[in-house]
Design an enzyme around this catalytic site. Structure first.
Site: not given
Ligand code: AMP
Ligand code: ZN
Length: 652
Positions: A30-31, A33, A78-79, A107, A109, A111, A216, A302, A395, A398, A413, A418
Site C-alpha cells: 500500500a505504501e 503504491d 562461447s566456451l 559457476e 551454467k 540454461d 556474471y 556439460k 472421450c 465419457c 471433450c 464428462c
Molecule cells: P555454449 O552456448 O554451450 O557455448 O556456452 C556458452 C554460454 O553459456 C554463454 O554464452 C552463456 O550464455 C552461458 N552461460 C551460462 N552461465 C554462464 C556462466 N556462469 N558463465 C559463462 N557463461 C555462462
Molecule cells: Zn468426456
C-alpha cells in the site's frame, strides 16, 4: 518538483530492489503504491521530466515493430565444452603448464539466453541478445520488463555487463498451464520459453512471463582482480548474481562440486545445463587469452544429455480440466537424469501428426529439470512397419465424440457431463463470478465426489443437510450453512448460471449479453447460430460455441435437471443481478482513471457488493487498472489475477 520526483524514484527503486531482488520488502504494498501514484501523477503533469530510471518504464505496454541489430562493442565469446573428468583434467594440465598455482571458480551454467546490458552514466541504454557474438538484437524494451534488471546503477558508471536471462521453473509451469488450457502449443522447456518471450513484440507479455537474470561478467574493462570480485561488484551495483559458486584449488575439488550439483540440480528453482569453470585470477585470464572463438581460461562442463531412446508401448489419453485430451506414452523404462522414466508426454494430436509418431516407434525421450519427460522425435532408422497411432474419436472418460477445433492443437471433450471434467466444472460453477456458493471450494468438491454424493453440477441441489453431515469435518452448523448457500444460489439471475456452466469462450460478460436478449436459458438453448451472432458484443465464435454446447445431449439433460430442482433459469434484469453482482469480491484499484474519480470508482464497486482493498494479495479477486498502473498491476499479473479496465467499471 524535480527534487521530489528524484526522491520518489530513488525511494521506489530501493523498495522494488528489496522486494524483487533481496526478497525482503521494506514497506507495505500500500505504501509503495501510494508513492508510485504520487510519482505517476507528477510524471503525467511533467512528461519532459520523467527520469530514465523511473519504475514507470517497467510497466505499460508497447508494441514493437521488430528488433534492430546491435553491434556489440565487446564481443561475446562461447566456451569450450567438456563432458568428462578426463577432459577437465586435460584443460587443467594446459592451464597449469603456464600457471601452476591457479584457483578456479565454478559457476552454474544457467540454461537461458546470454544478454548484454550497457549502462551509460549509470543508466541502462541498451539490452541486447548475443546473436553471433559480434552482432545481436536490440531488445532493450523487453529487458526493461524483466523485474530484476536495474534500470540505473547506484553510481554513474559506463559499464557493459553480461549474464543469463532465464525463465524460473515456477514461471514456466504457470505459462505452460495457461497455454495448455487455451489449447495452445506449450513451450518445450524453460529455455525455449525464455527465448520466445524475449522475442515478443508486445512488451506486456514479457512483463507477465516472470523472467529473471543472473549476471556474471563485466565486459567493459574492470578494476576487479578476480572473477569472484567481479561477482561481488555486480552484486553491489544491484545485479542479481548467482551465489551458488565455488572456489576450487584442484580439478578434484571441481569434480566434487559437479557431483554434488548433479544430485541437487533437480531441486534448483531454475534449469542448469552444466558448470562453467573459470580461472579466478583476471590477470592470469588475460595472459592465457583466447583461441579463435573461446577463452583459454574457461571451460564448460556439460551434464550428459538428458535424452534416451525408448520404445512406445502404448498411449493413454486423459481428460484435463477444460476437456482438453492429452496423450501420454507408456515407454520401456529408461534412466534419465537420475530417475527411471516410463511415461512421457506426447503433448497433443497435432504434435503426434507433425512428428509422425507411431505405436512401437523408438523415440528420443528427454527431460529438462523437474519437468515431465517428453517425446522429442522418432528414431526413423529403427522403424520398420509400425502402425499409426490410433487417435481416439471418443472421450476416454465419457465416450462422447471429441472435437478438434481448427484453431487448436488439442482434442477436446465438450460433454458437460464428462466425469473427468466435472469436479473442476463444479468448482467453477460455485465460484464467485458464477453461482457464488460460499463454502463450496475444491476440498469440499473433492469430498462430495468421493462420497459419491455428486456427479454433476445439478446434483448439488439434491443434497440434504443429512447428506452433508456424512462428510468428514462437517458439523450441524457448517452443514446448514453450506446447504443454505446452495439453496440461495437457486434464485440467482441466470447469467451467473450460464457463466457457471463453463462453456468455451462464454465469459461473464457474454453470458449477460445473451441473456439480456433471450431472457431465459431454455430460449437461448433453442436459438440459432445466426440469432445469437447478431447480438452486439457477441461474435460468431461465441455463438457457435453456445449452439454446439446446447445441441449436446448432456446439456439437455443438465438443463432439465436444473429446472426440476427449481433453479432459476431467467435473467432477472439489472435490479436483482446488480445488487449481488460483485458480492463478496475483493477488488483493488490501481493506476490513473480517466473519467471516474478514485473515490467514485470505489463507491461504485462497494455499492455493487465489492470489498475494495488497498493492496494486491492472493485474496484479491480482481484488479481494475487505469493508465500507468504500477506495482499492483505487476503483482496481479504475477499472481495471475484477473485485470479489468475503466470501461469495464463503467459498464457495471
Ligand atoms: P555454449 O552456448 O554451450 O557455448 O556456452 C556458452 C554460454 O553459456 C554463454 O554464452 C552463456 O550464455 C552461458 N552461460 C551460462 N552461465 C554462464 C556462466 N556462469 N558463465 C559463462 N557463461 C555462462
Ligand atoms: Zn468426456
Amino acid at each position: 518538483m524535480k527534487n521530489r520526483m528524484n526522491e520518489l524514484v530513488k525511494q521506489l527503486n530501493q523498495y522494488a530492489d528489496a522486494y524483487y531482488r533481496l526478497d525482503s520488502p521494506l514497506v507495505s504494498d500500500a505504501e509503495y503504491d501510494k508513492l508510485y501514484r504520487d510519482l505517476v501523477e507528477l510524471e503525467t503533469a511533467h512528461p519532459d521530466l520523467v527520469l530514465p530510471n523511473s519504475p514507470s518504464h517497467r510497466v505499460g505496454g508497447k508494441v514493437l515493430e521488430g528488433f534492430s541489430k546491435y553491434q556489440h562493442q565487446y564481443p561475446l565469446y562461447s566456451l569450450q565444452d567438456a563432458f568428462s573428468f578426463e577432459e577437465l583434467a586435460a584443460f587443467d594440465r594446459r592451464v597449469r603448464k603456464e600457471f601452476p598455482h591457479v584457483t578456479y571458480i565454478c559457476e552454474l551454467k544457467i540454461d537461458g539466453l546470454s544478454i548484454s546490458l550497457t549502462y551509460e552514466a549509470g543508466h541502462l541504454v541498451v539490452g541486447a541478445t548475443r546473436g553471433d557474438g559480434s552482432i545481436g538484437e536490440n531488445i532493450t524494451e523487453n529487458l526493461k520488463r524483466v523485474q530484476d534488471i536495474p534500470l540505473t546503477l547506484p553510481e554513474p558508471l559506463d559499464i557493459t555487463v553480461r549474464g543469463e536471462c532465464y525463465m524460473p521453473k515456477a514461471s514456466f509451469g504457470r505459462v505452460n498451464q495457461i497455454r495448455q488450457e487455451a489449447g495452445e502449443v506449450e513451450f518445450a522447456n524453460p529455455r525455449n520459453a525464455a527465448a520466445g518471450t524475449l522475442r515478443q513484440l508486445d512488451t506486456r507479455i514479457v512483463a507477465k512471463r516472470g523472467l529473471a537474470t543472473f549476471l556474471y561478467q563485466e565486459a567493459s574493462p574492470t578494476e576487479a582482480d578476480s572473477q569472484s570480485h567481479v561477482l561481488e561488484k555486480l552484486t553491489k551495483l544491484g545485479f542479481v548474481t548467482n551465489q551458488d559458486y565455488y572456489l576450487a584449488d584442484t580439478m578434484e575439488d571441481v569434480w566434487h562440486f559437479i557431483e554434488d550439483l548433479a544430485g541437487r540440480r533437480q531441486n534448483l528453482p531454475y534449469d542448469i545445463d552444466g558448470v562453467v569453470i573459470k580461472v579466478n585470477n583476471l590477470a592470469v585470464q588475460e595472459e592465457l587469452g583466447f583461441t579463435v572463438k573461446a577463452p583459454r581460461w574457461a571451460i564448460a562442463y556439460k551434464f550428459p544429455a538428458e535424452e534416451k531412446e525408448a520404445e512406445i508401448l502404448s498411449v493413454d489419453w486423459t481428460v484435463g480440466r477444460t476437456g482438453v485430451v492429452t496423450p501420454t506414452a507408456n515407454l520401456t523404462p529408461v534412466q534419465l537424469a537420475g530417475t527411471t522414466v516410463s511415461r512421457a508426454t506426447l503433448h497433443n494430436v497435432d504434435y503426434i501428426a507433425d512428428k509422425d509418431i507411431r505405436l512401437h516407434d523408438t523415440v528420443i525421450v528427454y527431460k529438462a529439470g523437474d519437468i515431465i519427460p517428453a517425446v522429442l522425435s522418432v528414431v526413423e532408422a529403427k522403424r520398420d512397419q509400425q502402425e499409426p497411432l490410433l487417435i481416439p474419436t471418443a472421450c476416454p472418460s465419457c465416450g462422447s465424440e471429441l472435437r478438434h477445433y481448427e484453431d487448436e492443437v488439442a482434442l477436446r471433450c465438450i460433454n458437460p457431463l464428462c466425469p473427468a471434467q466435472l469436479k473442476s466444472k463444479l468448482e467453477h460453477f460455485a465460484s464467485r463470478d458464477a453461482m457464488n456458493i460460499a463454502g463450496l471450494g475444491p476440498s469440499i468438491v473433492e469430498k462430495l465426489f468421493s462420497a459419491n454424493l455428486v456427479h454433476d453440477v445439478a446434483d448439488i441441489y439434491q443434497l440434504s443437510i443429512e447428506d452433508l453431515l456424512t462428510l468428514e469435518g462437517f458439523k450441524e452448523k457448517s452443514a446448514t450453512k453450506l446447504y443454505q448457500a446452495i439453496q440461495a444460489s437457486k434464485s440467482n439471475s441466470a447469467e451467473r448460471l450460464l457463466f457457471g456452466l463453463g462453456i468455451r469462450h462464454v465469459g461473464s460478460k457474454a453470458s449477460k449479453i445473451v441473456l439480456e436478449n433471450f431472457v431465459t436459458v431454455p430460449r437461448l438453448a433453442e436459438a440459432s447460430l445466426e440469432e445469437i451472432a447478431v447480438l452486439d458484443g457477441i461474435g460468431a465464435v461465441i455463438a457457435e460455441s453456445l449452439t454446439t454446447y446446447f445441441g449436446s445431449e448432456g446439456a439437455k439433460t443438465l438443463l432439465a435437471e436444473l429446472e426440476a430442482s427449481d433453479v432459476n433459469l431467467s435473467y432477472l434484469g439489472q435490479k436483482v443481478s446488480s445488487d449481488a453482482q460483485l458480492a463478496g469480491m475483493t477488488i483493488v484499484l490501481t493506476g490513473k482513471l480517466e473519467r471516474l474519480k478514485r473515490s467514485e470508482a470505489k463507491a461504485k464497486l462497494e455499492s455493487l457488493g465489492a470489498n475494495v482493498a488497498g493492496s494486491v494479495s492472493k485474496k484479491t479477486d480482481l484488479v481494475v487498472a487505469g493508465s500507468d498502473a504500477g506495482s499492483k498491476l505487476a503483482k496481479a499479473q504475477e499472481l495471475g489475477i484477473e485485470v479489468r479496465d475503466e470501461a469495464w467499471l463503467e459498464s457495471l
